[in-house]
Design an enzyme around this catalytic site. Structure first.
Site, short mmCIF file in Angstrom:
data_model
loop_
_atom_site.label_atom_id
_atom_site.label_comp_id
_atom_site.label_asym_id
_atom_site.label_seq_id
_atom_site.Cartn_x
_atom_site.Cartn_y
_atom_site.Cartn_z
N GLU A 1 0.83 -1.21 0.00
CA GLU A 1 0.00 0.00 0.00
C GLU A 1 0.87 1.26 0.00
O GLU A 1 0.61 2.21 -0.75
CB GLU A 1 -0.93 0.00 1.21
CG GLU A 1 -1.68 1.30 1.47
CD GLU A 1 -2.67 1.67 0.39
OE1 GLU A 1 -3.16 2.81 0.41
OE2 GLU A 1 -2.95 0.83 -0.50
N HIS B 1 2.54 1.81 -3.34
CA HIS B 1 1.57 2.31 -4.32
C HIS B 1 1.33 3.80 -4.13
O HIS B 1 1.24 4.56 -5.10
CB HIS B 1 0.26 1.55 -4.19
CG HIS B 1 -0.81 2.01 -5.13
ND1 HIS B 1 -0.63 2.07 -6.50
CD2 HIS B 1 -2.08 2.46 -4.90
CE1 HIS B 1 -1.74 2.52 -7.07
NE2 HIS B 1 -2.62 2.79 -6.12
N HIS C 1 -12.23 3.12 -9.57
CA HIS C 1 -10.87 3.62 -9.34
C HIS C 1 -9.92 3.25 -10.48
O HIS C 1 -9.18 4.10 -11.00
CB HIS C 1 -10.36 3.06 -8.01
CG HIS C 1 -9.10 3.68 -7.54
ND1 HIS C 1 -7.89 3.03 -7.55
CD2 HIS C 1 -8.83 4.91 -7.02
CE1 HIS C 1 -6.94 3.81 -7.07
NE2 HIS C 1 -7.49 4.96 -6.74
N HIS D 1 -18.63 -10.65 -16.62
CA HIS D 1 -17.34 -10.16 -17.12
C HIS D 1 -16.78 -11.07 -18.20
O HIS D 1 -16.25 -10.59 -19.20
CB HIS D 1 -16.34 -10.07 -15.96
CG HIS D 1 -14.96 -9.67 -16.40
ND1 HIS D 1 -14.70 -8.47 -17.02
CD2 HIS D 1 -13.77 -10.34 -16.32
CE1 HIS D 1 -13.41 -8.39 -17.30
NE2 HIS D 1 -12.82 -9.52 -16.90
#
Length: 322
Positions: free
Chosen positions: A58, A61, A123, A214
C-alpha cells in the site's frame, strides 16, 4: 528535436503504467487497509514501525502515485509550452492531470471512509483514462519531428462507428473486471469458460453473475476486435496505422483473455493477474489512439480523395497549357 521531452514522456508513461499495476496489486492482495484508515500518513505515522507485506504494498503504491502526479504535472506544462500548437496537446494535458487527481481523491476516500464495492471499481477505470491521456501525449511528442504522419488518414463511417462504440464498450469491460476484483468474485467460478463442471448453467448468486458477466463481456470484445482486424486486413492494407493497429489489438486482447483464463486455472496467480491488468491497459491505450486518429480524419472516402487528386492534376495541366 526535443529529445529530453521525449525521454521524460516515456518515463512518465511507464510510471503511470506502474500506478495502474500497483492499484491492481493492492486489490489482488487485499492491501487497501495496509496503512489503516490513515492518509497520506501510514497508520498515522510518517515512518511506520509495524511493517507487514500489506503495508509495504500500500505504501509503495502511494509513493508511486505521488511521483506520478509530479511527473504528469511537469509533462503537461512542458508539452503545453513546446507542442501547444498541436490541437490535441492542451486537451490531453488537462485530462491527464484531472483524472490523476480524481484517482488520488477516490483512493484517499476509500482509505478514510468505507466505500461501496461498486464505487471502488471506478478507481481503476479513472486511472486508466489518465494513463491513456499521458500515453497519447507521449505519441504527440514523438510526432513533432514528423517521422510518422497520420494527417492524411481516411477512415470510413463504418469503421468510425466501430472505433467509438468499441472504445466505450471496452471501458465497460474494464469496469466489470474491476468489479470482479473488488467484490472478490475472481474464484467464485472455478472452471473456465463455464462456471462449474464445464456445463452451461445460470449463475446462482450475485458473485457468479458478476464473474460470468465479465467473461461474457470479454468474449464479445474478443470477437468484435477479431472482426475489425479482418475488416482492416481487407480494406485498409494501404493505411498501415489501422492495418497493423487492429492486428496488434487482436494480439493484445488474445493475451488478455488467455491471462484471465489462467488466473482462474491457477487459483489467482498474482503474476497472471497483473498481466491481465497490463494487457487491458495496453488495449485501452491503443483504442484511445484510434479515437485520436478520428479527430484527424478528413471525413472523405477513398474515392473522394482520388477524385479530388485527379481534379487537381487536370487543373494543373490546364494551367500549364495556358
Amino acid at each position: 528535436m526535443h529529445r529530453k521531452l521525449k525521454w521524460f514522456s516515456v518515463i512518465t508513461t511507464l510510471v503511470m503504467l506502474a500506478v495502474l499495476l500497483g492499484g491492481a496489486l493492492v486489490t489482488k492482495t487485499d492491501s487497501g487497509m495496509g496503512c489503516g484508515r490513515s492518509w497520506p500518513l501510514c497508520n498515522g505515522e510518517w515512518f511506520p514501525k509495524d511493517i507487514s507485506s500489506e503495508l509495504i504494498i500500500e505504501l509503495a503504491h502511494r509513493l508511486v502515485s505521488g511521483s506520478a502526479a509530479i511527473l504528469v504535472l511537469i509533462l503537461a506544462i512542458w508539452s503545453w509550452k513546446v507542442i501547444g500548437h498541436k490541437k490535441e496537446t492542451k486537451t490531453l494535458a488537462i485530462l491527464s492531470i484531472t483524472f490523476l487527481m480524481l484517482q488520488a481523491l477516490i483512493g484517499a476516500a476509500a482509505v478514510l471512509w468505507p466505500q461501496s464495492k461498486f464505487v471502488l471499481a471506478l478507481h481503476f477505470g479513472i486511472s486508466l483514462i489518465s494513463f491513456a491521456a499521458v500515453f497519447l501525449l507521449t505519441l504527440l511528442i514523438f510526432e513533432v519531428d514528423q517521422r510518422f504522419d497520420t494527417r492524411s488518414l481516411v477512415i470510413d463511417g463504418r469503421m468510425k462507428k466501430h472505433i467509438i462504440s468499441l472504445t466505450i464498450y471496452s471501458y465497460a469491460v474494464v469496469y466489470t473486471g474491476a468489479l470482479v476484483r473488488h467484490t472478490e468474485a475472481s474464484l467464485v467460478c472455478r472452471d473456465w469458460p463455464m462456471c462449474t463442471n464445464g456445463s452451461f448453467t445460470l449463475p446462482n448468486n450475485m458473485y457468479e453473475w458478476i464473474q460470468m458477466g465479465h467473461r461474457l463481456a470479454a468474449g464479445i470484445i474478443f470477437l468484435w476486435i477479431g472482426y475489425l482486424m479482418m475488416l482492416s486486413i481487407k480494406h485498409y492494407k494501404h493505411q498501415k496505422v489501422l492495418y497493423w493497429g487492429w492486428i496488434m489489438a487482436f494480439v493484445i486482447v488474445t493475451h488478455q483473455v488467455a491471462a484471465g483464463a489462467i488466473v482462474v486455472m491457477t487459483s489467482l496467480n498474482i503474476y497472471f493477474a497483473l498481466a491481465h491488468a497490463l494487457f487491458i491497459s495496453f488495449l485501452f491505450g491503443l483504442l484511445s489512439y484510434f479515437l485520436l486518429l478520428l479527430t484527424r480524419n478528413n471525413n472523405k472516402t477513398a474515392e473522394e480523395t482520388i477524385e479530388n487528386t485527379s481534379n487537381s492534376t487536370v487543373k494543373s495541366s490546364e494551367a500549364i497549357i495556358h
